[in-house]
Design a protein around this motif. Structure first.
Motif, short mmCIF file in Angstrom:
data_model
loop_
_atom_site.label_atom_id
_atom_site.label_comp_id
_atom_site.label_asym_id
_atom_site.label_seq_id
_atom_site.Cartn_x
_atom_site.Cartn_y
_atom_site.Cartn_z
N UNK A 233 7.49 30.82 -10.54
CA UNK A 233 7.39 31.30 -11.91
C UNK A 233 8.71 31.23 -12.67
N UNK A 234 9.81 31.12 -11.94
CA UNK A 234 11.14 31.15 -12.57
C UNK A 234 11.81 29.79 -12.40
N UNK A 235 12.08 29.13 -13.50
CA UNK A 235 12.73 27.83 -13.46
C UNK A 235 11.93 26.78 -14.22
N UNK A 236 12.64 25.91 -14.90
CA UNK A 236 12.01 24.83 -15.64
C UNK A 236 12.91 23.60 -15.54
N UNK A 237 12.51 22.59 -14.74
CA UNK A 237 11.27 22.45 -13.97
C UNK A 237 11.19 23.47 -12.84
N UNK A 238 9.97 23.60 -12.31
CA UNK A 238 9.74 24.57 -11.24
C UNK A 238 10.36 24.09 -9.93
N UNK A 239 10.46 25.01 -8.98
CA UNK A 239 11.09 24.71 -7.69
C UNK A 239 10.31 23.64 -6.92
N UNK A 240 11.05 22.75 -6.25
CA UNK A 240 10.42 21.79 -5.33
C UNK A 240 10.10 22.50 -4.02
N UNK A 241 8.96 22.16 -3.42
CA UNK A 241 8.55 22.80 -2.16
C UNK A 241 8.22 21.72 -1.14
N UNK A 242 8.89 21.79 0.01
CA UNK A 242 8.71 20.80 1.08
C UNK A 242 8.23 21.52 2.34
N UNK A 243 7.01 21.24 2.83
CA UNK A 243 6.56 21.83 4.10
C UNK A 243 7.42 21.32 5.25
N UNK A 244 7.73 22.19 6.19
CA UNK A 244 8.60 21.78 7.31
C UNK A 244 8.43 22.73 8.48
N UNK A 245 8.67 22.19 9.67
CA UNK A 245 8.80 23.00 10.88
C UNK A 245 10.14 22.60 11.51
N UNK A 246 11.21 23.25 11.10
CA UNK A 246 12.54 22.84 11.56
C UNK A 246 12.70 22.95 13.08
N UNK A 247 13.54 22.06 13.61
CA UNK A 247 13.91 22.12 15.03
C UNK A 247 15.41 22.37 15.11
N UNK A 248 15.84 22.94 16.22
CA UNK A 248 17.24 23.29 16.38
C UNK A 248 18.02 22.13 17.01
N UNK A 306 15.97 15.86 -22.15
CA UNK A 306 15.68 17.10 -22.88
C UNK A 306 16.94 17.62 -23.56
N UNK A 307 17.73 16.70 -24.11
CA UNK A 307 18.97 17.02 -24.82
C UNK A 307 20.01 17.64 -23.92
N UNK A 308 19.85 18.93 -23.56
CA UNK A 308 20.89 19.58 -22.74
C UNK A 308 20.80 19.17 -21.29
N UNK A 309 19.67 18.58 -20.90
CA UNK A 309 19.51 18.11 -19.52
C UNK A 309 18.50 16.99 -19.49
N UNK A 310 18.48 16.29 -18.37
CA UNK A 310 17.46 15.27 -18.11
C UNK A 310 16.73 15.66 -16.83
N UNK A 311 15.42 15.46 -16.85
CA UNK A 311 14.60 15.74 -15.67
C UNK A 311 14.17 14.42 -15.06
N UNK A 312 14.46 14.24 -13.77
CA UNK A 312 14.15 13.00 -13.06
C UNK A 312 12.99 13.24 -12.10
N UNK A 313 11.99 12.38 -12.18
CA UNK A 313 10.91 12.40 -11.21
C UNK A 313 11.26 11.43 -10.09
N UNK A 314 11.38 11.97 -8.87
CA UNK A 314 11.78 11.17 -7.72
C UNK A 314 10.60 11.03 -6.76
N UNK A 315 10.54 9.91 -6.07
CA UNK A 315 9.53 9.73 -5.03
C UNK A 315 10.24 9.34 -3.74
N UNK A 325 17.13 17.95 -11.90
CA UNK A 325 17.61 18.23 -13.25
C UNK A 325 19.10 17.94 -13.32
N UNK A 326 19.49 17.14 -14.30
CA UNK A 326 20.91 16.79 -14.49
C UNK A 326 21.37 17.27 -15.86
N UNK A 327 22.57 17.79 -15.92
CA UNK A 327 23.13 18.24 -17.19
C UNK A 327 23.36 17.05 -18.11
N UNK A 328 23.09 17.23 -19.39
CA UNK A 328 23.32 16.17 -20.37
C UNK A 328 22.16 15.19 -20.44
#
Length: 364
Positions: A233-248, A306-315, A325-328
């Protein structure tokens, strides 16, 4: 002593239960923003406190007095609504004064108080105008003045900036905190705009699924969200979420993005083997032309300036989409196509996949 204390409030309608055992307190002079998506019961909560609706269960105390069954006019509460709710046949002056005339104040007292709050809100020049002659911004300030004029110890504001234009909304975000502090009231402020919540609240109470998912300072809600739902709910763009089962590996948890192993700090070693959701804020993702040991390959699919920042869609190479999100305004220099992305491991958020609750790091 808390000026507002709500204990285990329940409220339902024919469509179902809206508030489910909700509790909250607010200290004298504190601004608590009740934030949540549309339909979560924010306005219902204010109506319960004001006495317009009765709770099905639970109690409401104002200034140390139980008012659960008290009449609205005895509660000493001021309220401003999102739709202004001005009397159309009255001037702005009379609308504001109506809160005082109801208490049979003298004409001199009424004029002094109305003039003072009018000057404070910069609407002194439109006091004789009817509501139809006022701009939305002037209507909003008139409604707020009516709520403030009787110096309420408790002030309930129901999304008062929702119906004003973007410029005024921005200006009022800057002005309102000092204005409300000057008034000295304890404030519950309802909004569904997270930026407004961050700008205005001493604390934010995030209302989800009939209860408060988190009550904390704006910084805590953003940096240490209690749940994945709150983080989204907080952030624009919203937070990225990556499913994971980390190993040590070598005392550090490792997870993969696009087949590339990425390390998290050792203070997250306790999440190894646990099914998690790794949250990465878009502003924490750095996109570069060249690879580094900490980066993973991506394709820059789209760029939105978006003027003050740019939003990049990555694959990523495994088809996962991420936002950075990058400044400028990077549209002129940033190129579409192959690139590499990395993030600050200390800025990640880790959530339990089953419960959605944040898993805090084990810090020494």
């Amino acid at each position: 002593m808390p000026q507002i204390e709500l204990r285990n409030l329940h409220k339902g309608f024919k469509t179902g239960e809206v508030l489910k055992g909700l509790s909250l307190s607010a200290d004298e002079g504190e601004i608590v923003v009740v934030f949540g998506p549309s339909g979560t019961g924010k306005t219902v909560l204010l109506r319960l406190i004001a006495g317009v609706e009765d709770p099905d269960a639970g109690s409401i105390s104002l200034m140390g007095r139980d008012v659960t069954d008290a009449a609205p006019e005895t509660r000493g509460v001021g309220m401003a609504f999102q739709n202004f709710a001005l009397f159309p046949h009255m001037s702005a002056y009379d609308n504001i004064a109506s809160a005082l005339t109801a208490h049979e104040k003298s004409a001199a007292t009424i004029k002094a108080k109305v003039d003072r709050v009018g000057a404070l809100l910069k609407i002194g020049h439109v006091m004789q105008h009817a509501p139809r002659e006022l701009s939305n911004g002037q209507k909003q300030r008139t409604a707020l003045a009516r709520a403030l004029v009787s110096d309420p110890r408790i002030l309930l504001l129901d999304d008062p900036l929702r119906n004003v234009d973007a410029k005024l909304r921005y200006e009022m975000r800057l002005e309102l905190p000092s204005l409300l502090k000057t008034a000295g009231s304890t404030v519950l402020y309802v909004t569904q705009d997270y930026k407004e919540a961050m700008a205005l609240g001493d604390r934010i109470a995030v209302l989800l699924d009939g209860g408060f998912a988190q009550v904390a300072t704006p910084a805590e809600v953003y940096l240490e969200p209690a749940t994945l739902g709150v983080a989204r709910l907080f952030g624009d763009p919203t937070v990225n979420v990556v499913p994971a089962t980390p190993v040590l590996q070598e005392a550090e948890p490792v997870f993969e993005i696009g087949g590339r192993p990425l390390r998290l700090p050792a203070h997250y070693a306790h999440i190894a083997g646990r099914t998690c959701m790794i949250g990465i804020r878009p502003e924490s993702l750095v996109v570069e032309e060249t690879a580094s040991p900490e980066s993973f390959p991506v394709e820059v699919v789209a760029i939105t300036p978006l003027n003050e920042k740019s939003v990049l869609l990555l694959r990523t190479t495994d088809g996962r989409e991420l936002l950075a999100a990058e400044a400028g305004n990077e549209e002129a220099t940033r190129r579409h196509g192959p690139a590499h992305a990395r993030f600050d491991p200390n800025a990640v958020l880790v959530f339990d996949a089953a419960s959605g609750r944040r898993i805090p790091p084990h810090l020494n």
